[in-house]
Design a protein around this motif. Structure first.
Motif, PDB file in Angstrom:
ATOM      1  N   GLU A   3      39.279  45.435  53.218  1.00 27.88           N
ATOM      2  CA  GLU A   3      39.118  43.982  53.798  1.00 27.88           C
ATOM      3  C   GLU A   3      37.328  44.125  52.635  1.00 27.88           C
ATOM      4  OE1 GLU A   3      38.492  44.419  57.733  1.00 27.88           O
ATOM      5  OE2 GLU A   3      39.885  44.043  58.418  1.00 27.88           O
ATOM      6  N   GLU A   4      36.833  44.646  52.846  1.00 37.71           N
ATOM      7  CA  GLU A   4      35.578  44.325  52.039  1.00 37.71           C
ATOM      8  C   GLU A   4      35.757  44.494  50.508  1.00 37.71           C
ATOM      9  OE1 GLU A   4      31.280  46.492  50.788  1.00 37.71           O
ATOM     10  OE2 GLU A   4      32.278  46.762  52.433  1.00 37.71           O
ATOM     11  N   TYR A   5      36.552  45.676  50.233  1.00 34.61           N
ATOM     12  CA  TYR A   5      36.698  45.900  48.603  1.00 34.61           C
ATOM     13  C   TYR A   5      37.921  44.145  48.737  1.00 34.61           C
ATOM     14  CZ  TYR A   5      39.802  46.558  45.105  1.00 34.61           C
ATOM     15  OH  TYR A   5      40.823  46.786  43.930  1.00 34.61           O
ATOM     16  N   ARG A  10      38.072  38.518  45.682  1.00 37.57           N
ATOM     17  CA  ARG A  10      38.012  37.455  45.572  1.00 37.57           C
ATOM     18  C   ARG A  10      37.262  36.479  45.127  1.00 37.57           C
ATOM     19  NH1 ARG A  10      39.371  37.881  51.262  1.00 37.57           N
ATOM     20  NH2 ARG A  10      42.016  38.843  51.187  1.00 37.57           N
ATOM     21  N   GLN A  11      36.008  37.485  45.652  1.00 35.68           N
ATOM     22  CA  GLN A  11      34.785  36.279  45.040  1.00 35.68           C
ATOM     23  C   GLN A  11      34.885  36.182  43.825  1.00 35.68           C
ATOM     24  OE1 GLN A  11      31.694  38.509  47.173  1.00 35.68           O
ATOM     25  NE2 GLN A  11      31.252  36.468  48.191  1.00 35.68           N
ATOM     26  N   PHE A  12      34.768  37.918  42.995  1.00 39.96           N
ATOM     27  CA  PHE A  12      34.711  37.634  41.400  1.00 39.96           C
ATOM     28  C   PHE A  12      35.717  36.683  40.649  1.00 39.96           C
ATOM     29  CE2 PHE A  12      33.126  42.679  42.146  1.00 39.96           C
ATOM     30  CZ  PHE A  12      32.483  41.395  42.211  1.00 39.96           C
ATOM     31  N   ASN A  13      36.847  36.444  41.414  1.00 40.62           N
ATOM     32  CA  ASN A  13      37.678  35.858  41.024  1.00 40.62           C
ATOM     33  C   ASN A  13      37.442  34.399  41.191  1.00 40.62           C
ATOM     34  OD1 ASN A  13      39.571  38.152  39.950  1.00 40.62           O
ATOM     35  ND2 ASN A  13      41.224  37.880  41.354  1.00 40.62           N
ATOM     36  N   ALA A  14      37.410  33.845  42.065  1.00 40.05           N
ATOM     37  CA  ALA A  14      36.524  32.567  42.143  1.00 40.05           C
ATOM     38  C   ALA A  14      35.226  31.924  41.457  1.00 40.05           C
ATOM     39  CB  ALA A  14      36.107  32.118  44.097  1.00 40.05           C
ATOM     40  N   GLN A  15      34.837  33.723  40.853  1.00 42.66           N
ATOM     41  CA  GLN A  15      33.628  33.277  40.382  1.00 42.66           C
ATOM     42  C   GLN A  15      34.409  32.688  38.365  1.00 42.66           C
ATOM     43  OE1 GLN A  15      30.992  36.649  41.038  1.00 42.66           O
ATOM     44  NE2 GLN A  15      29.822  34.756  42.277  1.00 42.66           N
ATOM     45  N   ARG A  71      32.527  39.408  31.645  1.00 41.62           N
ATOM     46  CA  ARG A  71      32.582  40.833  30.850  1.00 41.62           C
ATOM     47  C   ARG A  71      31.970  41.651  32.155  1.00 41.62           C
ATOM     48  NH1 ARG A  71      30.303  40.913  26.413  1.00 41.62           N
ATOM     49  NH2 ARG A  71      32.151  40.613  25.809  1.00 41.62           N
ATOM     50  N   TYR A  72      30.555  40.470  32.806  1.00 39.71           N
ATOM     51  CA  TYR A  72      30.304  41.625  33.571  1.00 39.71           C
ATOM     52  C   TYR A  72      30.570  41.308  35.223  1.00 39.71           C
ATOM     53  CZ  TYR A  72      26.457  41.070  37.566  1.00 39.71           C
ATOM     54  OH  TYR A  72      25.832  41.787  38.929  1.00 39.71           O
ATOM     55  N   LEU A  73      31.622  40.049  35.707  1.00 39.31           N
ATOM     56  CA  LEU A  73      31.618  39.812  36.758  1.00 39.31           C
ATOM     57  C   LEU A  73      33.491  40.772  36.464  1.00 39.31           C
ATOM     58  CD1 LEU A  73      32.258  36.104  36.995  1.00 39.31           C
ATOM     59  CD2 LEU A  73      31.188  37.450  38.629  1.00 39.31           C
ATOM     60  N   GLU A  77      33.557  43.876  39.266  1.00 40.16           N
ATOM     61  CA  GLU A  77      35.052  44.532  40.090  1.00 40.16           C
ATOM     62  C   GLU A  77      35.568  45.546  39.761  1.00 40.16           C
ATOM     63  OE1 GLU A  77      39.425  41.894  40.045  1.00 40.16           O
ATOM     64  OE2 GLU A  77      37.903  41.513  38.862  1.00 40.16           O
ATOM     65  N   HIS A  78      35.455  46.077  38.362  1.00 36.24           N
ATOM     66  CA  HIS A  78      36.175  47.705  37.918  1.00 36.24           C
ATOM     67  C   HIS A  78      35.120  48.888  38.867  1.00 36.24           C
ATOM     68  CE1 HIS A  78      37.802  51.239  36.140  1.00 36.24           C
ATOM     69  NE2 HIS A  78      36.006  50.964  35.550  1.00 36.24           N
TER      70      HIS A  78
END
Length: 94
Positions: A3-5, A10-15, A71-73, A77-78
């Motif tokens: 769930e945390e992952y 989702r946070q990274f994609n939203a950003q 790129r940082y995001l 995510e990776h």
């Protein structure tokens, strides 16, 4: 852990989406500003080429910063994916 992952992903994609929207808005507002300046100074003796160069340089800097942040995001995510796989046993040698 899963769930945390998914939450982080989702946070990274939203950003990323927010950054993309902000860049589009910046481009649109810059084009409007250039049009207004050109209209207001149409009768002035003024170096329009220099103005365009300054605007283009500013836009390039903003786009460069946005690209680096994107790129940082992607890297974060990776890293989050690798960490998740380590904790779930899906990654043996990382």
């Amino acid at each position: 852990m899963a769930e945390e992952y998914l939450y982080k992903k989702r946070q990274f994609n939203a950003q990323r989406m927010e950054l993309s929207d902000q860049l589009s808005c910046f481009r649109r507002e810059t084009e409007q500003l250039v049009a207004q300046v050109m209209y207001l100074t149409r009768n002035d003796i003024w170096d329009r080429v220099q103005f365009y160069r300054v605007v283009e340089a500013s836009a390039t800097k903003v786009e460069w910063a946005a690209t680096n942040y994107t790129r940082y995001l992607a890297n974060k995510e990776h890293d989050t994916t690798i960490e998740y796989k380590r904790h779930t046993g899906l990654f043996d040698r990382v």
